[in-house]
Design a protein around this motif. Structure first.
Motif, mmCIF file in Angstrom:
data_model
loop_
_atom_site.group_PDB
_atom_site.id
_atom_site.type_symbol
_atom_site.label_atom_id
_atom_site.label_comp_id
_atom_site.label_asym_id
_atom_site.label_seq_id
_atom_site.Cartn_x
_atom_site.Cartn_y
_atom_site.Cartn_z
ATOM 1 N N HIS A 223 42.110 43.440 29.526
ATOM 2 C CA HIS A 223 42.211 42.909 30.894
ATOM 3 C C HIS A 223 40.915 42.227 31.301
ATOM 4 O O HIS A 223 39.876 42.371 30.637
ATOM 5 N N LEU A 224 40.967 41.491 32.404
ATOM 6 C CA LEU A 224 39.812 40.758 32.916
ATOM 7 C C LEU A 224 39.115 41.568 33.997
ATOM 8 O O LEU A 224 39.744 42.006 34.965
ATOM 9 N N PRO A 225 37.800 41.773 33.875
ATOM 10 C CA PRO A 225 37.066 42.569 34.864
ATOM 11 C C PRO A 225 36.956 41.835 36.199
ATOM 12 O O PRO A 225 36.906 40.602 36.255
ATOM 13 N N VAL A 226 36.884 42.607 37.275
ATOM 14 C CA VAL A 226 36.707 42.018 38.601
ATOM 15 C C VAL A 226 35.444 42.534 39.291
ATOM 16 O O VAL A 226 35.048 42.008 40.332
ATOM 17 N N GLN A 227 34.808 43.560 38.719
ATOM 18 C CA GLN A 227 33.585 44.087 39.326
ATOM 19 C C GLN A 227 32.726 44.757 38.267
ATOM 20 O O GLN A 227 33.229 45.411 37.359
ATOM 21 N N ALA A 228 31.403 44.582 38.397
ATOM 22 C CA ALA A 228 30.443 45.248 37.518
ATOM 23 C C ALA A 228 29.289 45.751 38.368
ATOM 24 O O ALA A 228 28.741 45.005 39.188
ATOM 25 N N LYS A 229 28.902 47.005 38.175
ATOM 26 C CA LYS A 229 27.817 47.592 38.961
ATOM 27 C C LYS A 229 26.831 48.279 38.039
ATOM 28 O O LYS A 229 27.199 49.168 37.266
ATOM 29 N N THR A 230 25.579 47.838 38.085
ATOM 30 C CA THR A 230 24.531 48.398 37.247
ATOM 31 C C THR A 230 23.649 49.331 38.065
ATOM 32 O O THR A 230 22.999 48.899 39.035
ATOM 33 N N ASP A 231 23.642 50.606 37.708
ATOM 34 C CA ASP A 231 22.836 51.622 38.391
ATOM 35 C C ASP A 231 22.991 51.507 39.907
ATOM 36 O O ASP A 231 24.096 51.558 40.422
ATOM 37 N N ASN A 232 21.878 51.316 40.628
ATOM 38 C CA ASN A 232 21.944 51.267 42.087
ATOM 39 C C ASN A 232 22.011 49.851 42.646
ATOM 40 O O ASN A 232 21.878 49.647 43.854
ATOM 41 N N ASP A 233 22.189 48.876 41.774
ATOM 42 C CA ASP A 233 22.278 47.494 42.234
ATOM 43 C C ASP A 233 23.584 47.259 42.993
ATOM 44 O O ASP A 233 24.554 48.011 42.856
ATOM 45 N N THR A 234 23.604 46.192 43.769
ATOM 46 C CA THR A 234 24.843 45.784 44.438
ATOM 47 C C THR A 234 25.844 45.324 43.385
ATOM 48 O O THR A 234 25.483 44.655 42.413
ATOM 49 N N ALA A 235 27.085 45.697 43.553
ATOM 50 C CA ALA A 235 28.112 45.337 42.570
ATOM 51 C C ALA A 235 28.321 43.828 42.538
ATOM 52 O O ALA A 235 28.322 43.150 43.572
ATOM 53 N N ASP A 236 28.468 43.286 41.333
ATOM 54 C CA ASP A 236 28.812 41.883 41.149
ATOM 55 C C ASP A 236 30.324 41.747 41.148
ATOM 56 O O ASP A 236 31.035 42.513 40.473
ATOM 57 N N GLN A 237 30.819 40.770 41.894
ATOM 58 C CA GLN A 237 32.253 40.542 42.016
ATOM 59 C C GLN A 237 32.644 39.297 41.208
ATOM 60 O O GLN A 237 31.925 38.293 41.220
ATOM 61 N N PHE A 238 33.788 39.379 40.538
ATOM 62 C CA PHE A 238 34.277 38.272 39.728
ATOM 63 C C PHE A 238 35.701 37.935 40.165
ATOM 64 O O PHE A 238 36.562 38.811 40.231
ATOM 65 N N THR A 239 35.894 36.668 40.483
ATOM 66 C CA THR A 239 37.181 36.205 40.982
ATOM 67 C C THR A 239 37.803 35.259 39.968
ATOM 68 O O THR A 239 37.143 34.327 39.484
ATOM 69 N N TRP A 240 39.065 35.511 39.651
ATOM 70 C CA TRP A 240 39.778 34.713 38.656
ATOM 71 C C TRP A 240 40.929 33.963 39.309
ATOM 72 O O TRP A 240 41.608 34.487 40.188
ATOM 73 N N SER A 241 41.151 32.736 38.865
ATOM 74 C CA SER A 241 42.374 32.009 39.211
ATOM 75 C C SER A 241 43.065 31.641 37.903
ATOM 76 O O SER A 241 42.430 31.593 36.837
ATOM 77 N N PHE A 242 44.371 31.355 37.998
ATOM 78 C CA PHE A 242 45.167 31.241 36.782
ATOM 79 C C PHE A 242 46.106 30.034 36.819
ATOM 80 O O PHE A 242 46.514 29.571 37.885
ATOM 81 N N TYR A 243 46.439 29.566 35.613
ATOM 82 C CA TYR A 243 47.508 28.591 35.467
ATOM 83 C C TYR A 243 48.849 29.323 35.558
ATOM 84 O O TYR A 243 48.904 30.552 35.566
ATOM 85 N N GLU A 244 49.920 28.557 35.584
ATOM 86 C CA GLU A 244 51.253 29.148 35.697
ATOM 87 C C GLU A 244 51.588 30.051 34.507
ATOM 88 O O GLU A 244 52.388 30.974 34.635
ATOM 89 N N ASN A 245 50.970 29.787 33.344
ATOM 90 C CA ASN A 245 51.243 30.602 32.159
ATOM 91 C C ASN A 245 50.329 31.821 32.070
ATOM 92 O O ASN A 245 50.292 32.513 31.051
ATOM 93 N N ASN A 246 49.573 32.082 33.149
ATOM 94 C CA ASN A 246 48.688 33.250 33.268
ATOM 95 C C ASN A 246 47.425 33.172 32.423
ATOM 96 O O ASN A 246 46.711 34.177 32.289
ATOM 97 N N TYR A 247 47.132 32.002 31.875
ATOM 98 C CA TYR A 247 45.822 31.813 31.243
ATOM 99 C C TYR A 247 44.798 31.546 32.350
ATOM 100 O O TYR A 247 45.123 30.916 33.362
ATOM 101 N N PRO A 248 43.554 32.020 32.181
ATOM 102 C CA PRO A 248 42.572 31.823 33.246
ATOM 103 C C PRO A 248 42.261 30.349 33.470
ATOM 104 O O PRO A 248 42.087 29.585 32.509
ATOM 105 N N LYS A 249 42.200 29.971 34.724
ATOM 106 C CA LYS A 249 41.878 28.600 35.115
ATOM 107 C C LYS A 249 40.420 28.478 35.536
ATOM 108 O O LYS A 249 39.754 27.490 35.243
ATOM 109 N N GLN A 250 39.920 29.536 36.202
ATOM 110 C CA GLN A 250 38.542 29.489 36.677
ATOM 111 C C GLN A 250 38.026 30.895 36.963
ATOM 112 O O GLN A 250 38.758 31.748 37.462
ATOM 113 N N LEU A 251 36.774 31.123 36.615
ATOM 114 C CA LEU A 251 36.050 32.336 36.977
ATOM 115 C C LEU A 251 34.993 31.945 38.002
ATOM 116 O O LEU A 251 34.272 30.956 37.810
#
Length: 265
Positions: A223-251
């Motif tokens: 699966h594709l991650p949507v959040q990563a958090k290292t120790d006490n740092d602020t979590a990094d957010q990742f947003t994905w968009s997709f084509y109609e065939n569910n292949y990723p279009k943009q991160l």
């Protein structure tokens, strides 16, 4: 924690840039990793493949960064200094060479890299191991300090990575990965088999990461991650968009502003 993505897209070509070395490794096929085929474009770069379907060159404009792969010896030998593959990276005019030694699954298990650090030329070594499903599990390197990364999976997805650095400033960091968040009750399938080891998982492979896009660093997460958090740092957010065939279009992610990574399949 977010850093620039080291992913190149592809422009499928059938040029044979391997100097006629048909006696070399011909059983390497990126489609073993990218099961639906390589992307045609990502992060403004083109890829050349040879007649065997192996990636032999990435070229990224406008800085003319280039990565090439030369497929050498079928057997390979660390003792006799015969790598299976030689990867050369030219970045902003600086040339680095990586000797890649592959395991039985044709993934990198050992790498030697000659580099310059603080004016001194050194030989960096990388040791990589994989789980039973061919996913990267452990990374050990001495470049430029001794560092070990352990990767923990759950049902085919990376859920945490722990990196321990030894030396004058010994320390350990842990990054936890999430595939769900409020409003997202079902994880995104990683249909395109894309991976961002450094950007998302905090697995610092440096330029060795380019080898993934040639199918040489194991299989992707389910699966594709949507959040990563290292120790006490602020979590990094990742947003994905997709084509109609569910292949990723943009991160998309934030790094002093919004950064987008487009894909064309």
């Amino acid at each position: 924690m977010a850093v620039a993505a080291t992913v190149f897209g592809t422009s499928c070509s059938s040029n044979n840039d391997n100097n006629g070395r048909e006696e070399t490794l011909t059983d390497i096929h990126p489609t073993k990793v990218f099961k639906g085929g390589l992307p045609k474009k990502a992060v403004d770069a083109d890829v050349t493949t040879d007649k065997f379907g192996r990636v032999v060159k990435f070229v990224s404009a406008p800085n003319f960064n280039e990565v090439t792969f030369e497929y050498m010896d079928k057997q390979g030998s660390r003792v006799e200094k015969r790598p299976n593959v030689v990867m050369t990276v030219i970045h902003n005019g600086v040339k680095d060479t990586f000797d890649l030694y592959l395991n039985k699954d044709r993934f990198v298990s050992y790498c030697e890299h000659k580099y310059t650090h603080k004016g001194k030329t050194s030989l960096g070594a990388w040791r990589l191991s994989y789980d039973e499903e061919g996913r990267l599990l452990n990374v050990e390197t001495n470049e430029p300090e001794e560092q070990t990364t352990r990767i923990q999976y759950k049902e085919g997805d990376i859920v945490s990575t722990t990196t321990t650095t030894k030396g004058a400033h010994s320390h350990s960091t842990t990054t936890k990965i999430d595939y769900l968040r409020p409003g997202l009750s079902t994880p995104y399938e990683n249909k395109g088999c894309v991976m961002f080891f450094s950007l998302i998982f905090n697995i610092d492979l440096e330029n060795l990461e380019f080898a993934y896009w040639a199918g040489l660093l194991g299989h992707a997460t389910r699966h594709l991650p949507v959040q990563a958090k290292t120790d006490n740092d602020t979590a990094d957010q990742f947003t994905w968009s997709f084509y109609e065939n569910n292949y990723p279009k943009q991160l998309s992610y934030e790094d002093d502003g919004t950064v987008t990574v487009p894909f064309v399949w």
